[in-house]
Design a protein around this motif. Sequence first.
Motif, PDB file in Angstrom:
ATOM      1  N   LEU A 180       0.825  -1.214   0.000  1.00 26.89           N
ATOM      2  CA  LEU A 180       0.000   0.000   0.000  1.00 26.89           C
ATOM      3  C   LEU A 180       0.854   1.257   0.000  1.00 26.89           C
ATOM      4  CD1 LEU A 180      -2.827  -0.896   2.546  1.00 26.89           C
ATOM      5  CD2 LEU A 180      -2.976  -0.837   0.035  1.00 26.89           C
ATOM      6  N   ASN A 181       1.973   1.230   0.723  1.00 32.13           N
ATOM      7  CA  ASN A 181       2.838   2.396   0.849  1.00 32.13           C
ATOM      8  C   ASN A 181       4.263   2.022   0.458  1.00 32.13           C
ATOM      9  OD1 ASN A 181       0.909   4.327   2.158  1.00 32.13           O
ATOM     10  ND2 ASN A 181       0.901   2.686   3.701  1.00 32.13           N
ATOM     11  N   PRO A 182       4.533   1.890  -0.844  1.00 32.03           N
ATOM     12  CA  PRO A 182       5.875   1.503  -1.278  1.00 32.03           C
ATOM     13  C   PRO A 182       6.896   2.517  -0.795  1.00 32.03           C
ATOM     14  CG  PRO A 182       4.578   2.387  -3.108  1.00 32.03           C
ATOM     15  CD  PRO A 182       3.642   2.190  -1.969  1.00 32.03           C
ATOM     16  N   ILE A 183       8.126   2.040  -0.545  1.00 29.47           N
ATOM     17  CA  ILE A 183       9.189   2.925  -0.079  1.00 29.47           C
ATOM     18  C   ILE A 183       9.419   4.013  -1.106  1.00 29.47           C
ATOM     19  CG2 ILE A 183      11.647   3.049   0.486  1.00 29.47           C
ATOM     20  CD1 ILE A 183      11.399   0.156   1.502  1.00 29.47           C
ATOM     21  N   LYS A 184       9.396   5.269  -0.640  1.00 34.56           N
ATOM     22  CA  LYS A 184       9.561   6.398  -1.539  1.00 34.56           C
ATOM     23  C   LYS A 184      11.035   6.667  -1.792  1.00 34.56           C
ATOM     24  CE  LYS A 184       5.101   7.541  -1.585  1.00 34.56           C
ATOM     25  NZ  LYS A 184       4.270   7.526  -2.802  1.00 34.56           N
ATOM     26  N   ASN A 185      11.329   7.087  -3.004  1.00 36.77           N
ATOM     27  CA  ASN A 185      12.688   7.496  -3.354  1.00 36.77           C
ATOM     28  C   ASN A 185      12.777   9.006  -3.186  1.00 36.77           C
ATOM     29  OD1 ASN A 185      15.315   7.536  -4.337  1.00 36.77           O
ATOM     30  ND2 ASN A 185      14.642   7.706  -6.465  1.00 36.77           N
ATOM     31  N   GLY A 241      23.861  17.657  -3.748  1.00 38.67           N
ATOM     32  CA  GLY A 241      23.319  17.567  -5.098  1.00 38.67           C
ATOM     33  C   GLY A 241      22.367  18.707  -5.406  1.00 38.67           C
ATOM     34  N   PRO A 242      22.033  18.918  -6.686  1.00 44.50           N
ATOM     35  CA  PRO A 242      21.243  20.090  -7.097  1.00 44.50           C
ATOM     36  C   PRO A 242      19.771  20.035  -6.707  1.00 44.50           C
ATOM     37  CG  PRO A 242      21.655  18.650  -8.967  1.00 44.50           C
ATOM     38  CD  PRO A 242      22.459  18.101  -7.832  1.00 44.50           C
ATOM     39  N   LEU A 243      19.296  18.874  -6.253  1.00 45.04           N
ATOM     40  CA  LEU A 243      17.919  18.744  -5.775  1.00 45.04           C
ATOM     41  C   LEU A 243      17.962  18.111  -4.388  1.00 45.04           C
ATOM     42  CD1 LEU A 243      15.113  19.414  -7.022  1.00 45.04           C
ATOM     43  CD2 LEU A 243      14.867  16.985  -7.492  1.00 45.04           C
ATOM     44  N   VAL A 244      17.605  18.893  -3.382  1.00 38.44           N
ATOM     45  CA  VAL A 244      17.765  18.463  -1.989  1.00 38.44           C
ATOM     46  C   VAL A 244      16.447  18.669  -1.247  1.00 38.44           C
ATOM     47  CG1 VAL A 244      18.932  19.001   0.187  1.00 38.44           C
ATOM     48  CG2 VAL A 244      20.231  18.966  -1.937  1.00 38.44           C
ATOM     49  N   LEU A 245      16.121  17.740  -0.364  1.00 37.34           N
ATOM     50  CA  LEU A 245      14.940  17.867   0.484  1.00 37.34           C
ATOM     51  C   LEU A 245      15.396  18.225   1.894  1.00 37.34           C
ATOM     52  CD1 LEU A 245      11.808  17.526   0.538  1.00 37.34           C
ATOM     53  CD2 LEU A 245      12.218  15.231   1.457  1.00 37.34           C
ATOM     54  N   CYS A 254      14.367  23.813 -14.634  1.00 36.90           N
ATOM     55  CA  CYS A 254      13.560  23.524 -15.828  1.00 36.90           C
ATOM     56  C   CYS A 254      12.507  22.461 -15.531  1.00 36.90           C
ATOM     57  CB  CYS A 254      14.475  23.069 -16.960  1.00 36.90           C
ATOM     58  SG  CYS A 254      13.614  22.689 -18.498  1.00 36.90           S
ATOM     59  N   ALA A 255      12.895  21.430 -14.771  1.00 43.74           N
ATOM     60  CA  ALA A 255      11.944  20.363 -14.435  1.00 43.74           C
ATOM     61  C   ALA A 255      10.783  20.893 -13.613  1.00 43.74           C
ATOM     62  CB  ALA A 255      12.670  19.254 -13.668  1.00 43.74           C
ATOM     63  N   ILE A 256      11.053  21.842 -12.717  1.00 45.99           N
ATOM     64  CA  ILE A 256      10.003  22.385 -11.843  1.00 45.99           C
ATOM     65  C   ILE A 256       9.195  23.475 -12.547  1.00 45.99           C
ATOM     66  CG2 ILE A 256       9.599  23.732  -9.728  1.00 45.99           C
ATOM     67  CD1 ILE A 256      12.111  22.253  -8.585  1.00 45.99           C
ATOM     68  N   LEU A 257       9.889  24.401 -13.231  1.00 40.63           N
ATOM     69  CA  LEU A 257       9.243  25.588 -13.786  1.00 40.63           C
ATOM     70  C   LEU A 257       8.704  25.396 -15.200  1.00 40.63           C
ATOM     71  CD1 LEU A 257      11.848  28.261 -12.595  1.00 40.63           C
ATOM     72  CD2 LEU A 257       9.771  27.497 -11.435  1.00 40.63           C
ATOM     73  N   LYS A 258       9.063  24.291 -15.841  1.00 42.43           N
ATOM     74  CA  LYS A 258       8.575  24.040 -17.198  1.00 42.43           C
ATOM     75  C   LYS A 258       7.894  22.681 -17.312  1.00 42.43           C
ATOM     76  CE  LYS A 258      10.023  23.879 -22.058  1.00 42.43           C
ATOM     77  NZ  LYS A 258      11.189  23.987 -22.988  1.00 42.43           N
ATOM     78  N   THR A 259       8.653  21.604 -17.088  1.00 45.52           N
ATOM     79  CA  THR A 259       8.092  20.257 -17.260  1.00 45.52           C
ATOM     80  C   THR A 259       6.892  20.013 -16.351  1.00 45.52           C
ATOM     81  OG1 THR A 259      10.349  19.496 -17.748  1.00 45.52           O
ATOM     82  CG2 THR A 259       8.662  17.808 -17.315  1.00 45.52           C
ATOM     83  N   ASP A 304       1.168  14.628  -5.680  1.00 47.93           N
ATOM     84  CA  ASP A 304       2.377  13.801  -5.721  1.00 47.93           C
ATOM     85  C   ASP A 304       2.926  13.805  -7.146  1.00 47.93           C
ATOM     86  OD1 ASP A 304       1.788  13.243  -3.109  1.00 47.93           O
ATOM     87  OD2 ASP A 304       1.164  11.163  -3.458  1.00 47.93           O
ATOM     88  N   VAL A 305       4.264  13.828  -7.251  1.00 49.68           N
ATOM     89  CA  VAL A 305       4.862  13.866  -8.586  1.00 49.68           C
ATOM     90  C   VAL A 305       6.224  13.186  -8.553  1.00 49.68           C
ATOM     91  CG1 VAL A 305       5.908  16.142  -8.174  1.00 49.68           C
ATOM     92  CG2 VAL A 305       5.487  15.383 -10.527  1.00 49.68           C
ATOM     93  N   LYS A 306       6.579  12.593  -9.663  1.00 48.45           N
ATOM     94  CA  LYS A 306       7.911  12.021  -9.845  1.00 48.45           C
ATOM     95  C   LYS A 306       8.759  13.089 -10.518  1.00 48.45           C
ATOM     96  CE  LYS A 306       9.969   7.817  -9.532  1.00 48.45           C
ATOM     97  NZ  LYS A 306       9.902   6.941  -8.345  1.00 48.45           N
ATOM     98  N   LEU A 307       9.799  13.554  -9.832  1.00 50.06           N
ATOM     99  CA  LEU A 307      10.614  14.654 -10.337  1.00 50.06           C
ATOM    100  C   LEU A 307      12.066  14.199 -10.433  1.00 50.06           C
ATOM    101  CD1 LEU A 307      10.593  17.776 -11.040  1.00 50.06           C
ATOM    102  CD2 LEU A 307      11.314  18.129  -8.680  1.00 50.06           C
ATOM    103  N   MET A 308      12.542  14.066 -11.674  1.00 48.22           N
ATOM    104  CA  MET A 308      13.923  13.653 -11.917  1.00 48.22           C
ATOM    105  C   MET A 308      14.269  12.369 -11.159  1.00 48.22           C
ATOM    106  SD  MET A 308      15.800  17.401 -11.990  1.00 48.22           S
ATOM    107  CE  MET A 308      17.273  16.759 -12.792  1.00 48.22           C
ATOM    108  N   GLY A 309      13.314  11.437 -11.127  1.00 45.05           N
ATOM    109  CA  GLY A 309      13.519  10.141 -10.484  1.00 45.05           C
ATOM    110  C   GLY A 309      13.178  10.101  -9.016  1.00 45.05           C
ATOM    111  N   TYR A 310      12.862  11.249  -8.420  1.00 47.90           N
ATOM    112  CA  TYR A 310      12.536  11.314  -6.995  1.00 47.90           C
ATOM    113  C   TYR A 310      11.034  11.462  -6.790  1.00 47.90           C
ATOM    114  CZ  TYR A 310      17.544  12.172  -6.321  1.00 47.90           C
ATOM    115  OH  TYR A 310      18.908  12.076  -6.319  1.00 47.90           O
ATOM    116  N   ASP A 311      10.548  10.943  -5.657  1.00 45.51           N
ATOM    117  CA  ASP A 311       9.136  11.064  -5.307  1.00 45.51           C
ATOM    118  C   ASP A 311       8.934  12.308  -4.446  1.00 45.51           C
ATOM    119  OD1 ASP A 311       8.128   8.551  -6.456  1.00 45.51           O
ATOM    120  OD2 ASP A 311       9.452   7.611  -4.978  1.00 45.51           O
TER     121      ASP A 311
END
Length: 500
Positions: free
Chosen positions: A28-33, A66-70, A88-93, A378-385
């Motif tokens: 039900l709740n797969p491990i998030k990347n 890295g360029p994308l950090v939580l 670009c991934a956030i503001l365009k894609t 929820d969105v998949k962004l550059m391979g991350y959840d």
Amino acid sequence: MFLLFCLTFSTITFISLLITFIWFSSTLNPIKNRPPSPRKLPIIGNLHQLGSNPHRALQTITNKHGPLVLIHLGSVPVLVASSAETACAILKTHDLIFASRPKLSIPDTLTYGSKNIAFAPYGEHWRRVRSIAVLQLLSNKRVQSFRQVREQETHVIIDEIGKSCGSVIDLGELLNLLTNNVICRVALGRTYESKKFNDLLARFTYLIGCFSIGNYIPWLSWVDRVSGLEARTKKVAKEFDEFLEGVLEEHVYKKTMMDGEGNRNDKGQDLLDILLDLQIESNTSFMHREVIKAGIMDLFAAGTDVTSTSIEWAISELIRHPRVMKKLQKEVTEIALGKPMITEDDLEKMTYLHAVLKEALRLHTPAPLLISRESTQDVKLMGYDISAGTQVIINAWAIGRDPSQWEEPEMFCPERFLNNSIDYRGHNFEYIPFGAGRRGCPGIHFAIVVNELVLANLVYKYDFALPEEVKGEELDMTEITGLVLRRKSPLLVVATPHFD
């Protein structure tokens, strides 16, 4: 033996049920990347790592992880992007998913529940107010109609500097006065130069960039009350509302005294007149007074500090780089052909002027972290959840200094913009001083023409030196961060007439 059998059976049953539960839960709740994250502290998360210059602190974090950090600011997950690819991934894609704004208490209080363009959540209200801004208030035709205002106020400041007779002046203060007067005349029809109004505007722009602990650790909201931040915000909101109500009443009274036909003539109208006309023409209750006042507040929040600060940083860099100053002065002098002032007709030909401003905005991005966004699903962004409700920070300042995109990124070198098509409009994600996508700044054209006109005339008319024979390269460039990136110390200069 029977007891042992029962115990064994119970143990096996428990383990089986536990395995089944774990398997069912993971289904039900797969491990998030998740994106990489720096270590955080209990309760405050990574708040302690931001310091007094968050854009620099976040650059340090993303350089390491890295360029994308939580990160986590208190209990709030915040995604930090600091490369052209992630922007670009956030503001365009995925622009639509990240087009909303988080609800922040201070802007919400100051802008009538976030009814303005800058802080309104994504939805029908935001689409309507942005449409009004783009089509009615900040179109190229409308911006051009206020040319005389810009040129007149620039002339006033040039004359004011001339009266200094070689004494020390606070150039930043004069630039702030100029941009305030331009916005007042464009938005409200006249200047408001009283000390009381200037103080109110200063408090407004300061507060809108303040950090409220209650936004990130709700149970500590009392800190904002005890510190007086909440009370100061409400006081400024009340005072600004009273000011805008008075201006509205003046405009409504004048309109009732005018002939109906004359009232529809665009010539000579300020932006408040236009909004009141739209209110009359509207068949809905959408254009009520709070929407109008929030729209006017947008112009002050985005049009005063951002513009004056951008020019101030550009002059600061020119003082530190005499070669660039001389090259720019040569260009504007040759194009001006001895005229007493440079006009907006001259600006299009000034390619080096354009490059100088672009470079100043690259190094000193006005809003270094832009304005926070928030994911709506929820969105998949550059391979991350990425989960819905995650706040998003775009470190435009760090992107503008990314060594993978810019050669010698810490150097002030306008020539880098002479042989490429990179511009301010948000199509080049390595350079986004005004943002990009749906939430990009709608007032870019207005801001740039003021920047170009004022800077061109300043260097055309004057040479600038630091007081007490301090060398230009010794100018203190320390920053102070709010919503807008300002100089920490005043820009004190001595201006003398320039003779080519």
